[in-house]
Design an enzyme around this catalytic site. Structure first.
Site, PDB file in Angstrom:
ATOM      1  NE  ARG A   4      -4.213  -1.418  -0.152  1.00  0.00           N
ATOM      2  CZ  ARG A   4      -4.284  -2.374  -1.061  1.00  0.00           C
ATOM      3  NH1 ARG A   4      -3.270  -2.580  -1.870  1.00  0.00           N
ATOM      4  NH2 ARG A   4      -5.364  -3.120  -1.168  1.00  0.00           N
ATOM      5  CD  GLU A  40      -2.930   4.027  -5.694  1.00  0.00           C
ATOM      6  OE1 GLU A  40      -4.027   3.496  -6.009  1.00  0.00           O
ATOM      7  OE2 GLU A  40      -1.952   3.368  -5.309  1.00  0.00           O
ATOM      8  CG  HIS A  97      -3.338   0.177  -7.232  1.00  0.00           C
ATOM      9  ND1 HIS A  97      -3.739   0.816  -6.073  1.00  0.00           N
ATOM     10  CD2 HIS A  97      -3.347  -1.155  -6.929  1.00  0.00           C
ATOM     11  CE1 HIS A  97      -3.977  -0.085  -5.128  1.00  0.00           C
ATOM     12  NE2 HIS A  97      -3.742  -1.281  -5.626  1.00  0.00           N
TER      13      HIS A  97
END
Length: 364
Positions: A277, A306, A325
């Site tokens: 993360r 993000e 991601h």
């Protein structure tokens, strides 16, 4: 709603009941069939018109432009409120999850379609009584293989100096030969030893790397790990490492654990890969370490914010590989998620312990 019929009661084990499952995230048709093949006692409750269209396999959020009419929203909530279990967090929204848990007293289980679903559960603000009634599980582990492959990519890029190769190619410059690093003689530190960490250890051990991993258990042992250390021992061992891989979940305890203190102790030129993360990393400290050469190469799939803001210096750094991601996505991800769900449904129906139960203190 599904027209799936109730299985023949004579075929069911004595005392076992069917499980009414509301599908809260978009799935493809083959996923519905797979669930029912693996666990026919499940009754799936779903209406595709109430779910955002999936743009690709494992698109559990669906089209962001999708909106329900007020009447459709009432139907969707009524479907959720009639279920014993949820497959997915409704609209991938903690507030929608909280509403459903509070409105549906028969709800006993929620399975999140993401490995990090525990964070969404934590944001729902549920009470201790809700956690006593409802068990939450995640899809942790199904992303281990593709993420470990991304880690291998990062390790290779760092060891073989991909930025230099690309720079010379862009200049049409042959240059002098140089010595690259041999992966089989390198040491790697894996932060976090859940499903992803174990998959990473398996891949890197197979490449001949010496693997050190973090664990909360002093007596931890694993075939692919040469040594386990506690988080408190990181300062003592990080300087030995050629590669650092973060596979940590995002919790209050892991927040910015990769920060100035740790990065001040790394071996110069270390490769850093993050598939856990983004909140685990202090990005300003990471950028400083990339600029002064403490980190020679970084492969990053996750970020604190993000999408990564266009103003981030990371975009312009030649020694940084940026993945939006997406490293966990694979063509068979959706099948793996629903297989895990179906297997857990079987466990629930037999009264067995579920796998990937969310820690309702740290929410991972």
């Amino acid at each position: 709603m599904s027209d799936h019929k109730e299985p023949d009661g004579d075929r069911l084990p004595p005392g076992r009941k069917n499980l009414r499952v509301a599908v809260a995230n978009p799935l493809h048709e083959e996923s519905y069939r797979l669930i029912l093949e693996r666990e026919p006692r499940v009754t799936l409750l779903f209406d595709p018109s109430l779910l955002p269209p999936a743009r690709h396999q494992a698109d559990f959020s669906g089209d962001p432009g999708f909106r329900r009419t007020p009447e459709q929203q009432r139907r969707f909530e009524a479907l959720l409120d009639s279920a014993d279990a949820l497959l997915g967090i409704p609209d991938v929204d903690p507030a929608a999850l909280a509403r459903t848990v509070q409105s549906n007293p028969r709800l006993k289980w929620v399975h999140t379609t993401s490995a990090g679903g525990g964070q969404q559960v934590g944001k729902a603000g549920l009470s201790p009584s809700h956690f006593q009634r409802v068990t939450f599980t995640t899809s942790a582990g199904v992303h281990g293989s593709p993420l470990s492959e991304f880690v291998v990519l990062g390790v290779l890029c760092g060891a073989k100096d991909l930025p230099r190769l690309l720079r010379q190619k862009s200049r049409r410059q042959w240059g002098e030969r140089w010595m690259s690093r041999q992966i089989s003689r390198q040491k790697v530190l894996i932060l976090g030893f859940g499903g992803i960490g174990r998959a990473v250890a398996r891949s890197l051990s197979a490449l001949g790397m010496s693997v050190t991993a973090t664990s909360r258990h002093a007596d931890a042992k694993h075939l692919d790990v040469d040594r386990f250390v506690s988080i408190d021992e990181l300062d003592d061992v990080v300087g030995e490492m050629d590669v650092i891989v973060s596979a940590l979940p995002g919790t209050d305890l892991t927040r910015r654990i990769v920060g100035e203190r740790l990065l001040a102790r790394v071996k110069r030129g270390v490769t850093f890969v993050n598939v856990g993360r983004g909140s685990v990393v202090d990005e300003p400290a990471l950028i400083a370490a990339l600029e002064d050469g403490r980190i020679g190469f970084a492969a990053l799939d996750v970020f604190e914010v993000e999408p990564l803001p266009a103003a981030s210096p990371l975009w312009g750094m030649p020694n940084v590989l940026i993945s939006p991601h997406t490293a966990a996505l694979a063509v068979d991800e959706e099948a793996a998620v629903v297989e895990l769900f179906a297997d857990n449904a079987t466990r629930l129906l037999y009264g067995h312990e579920l796998v990937n139960v969310v820690d309702t203190v740290e929410f991972y």
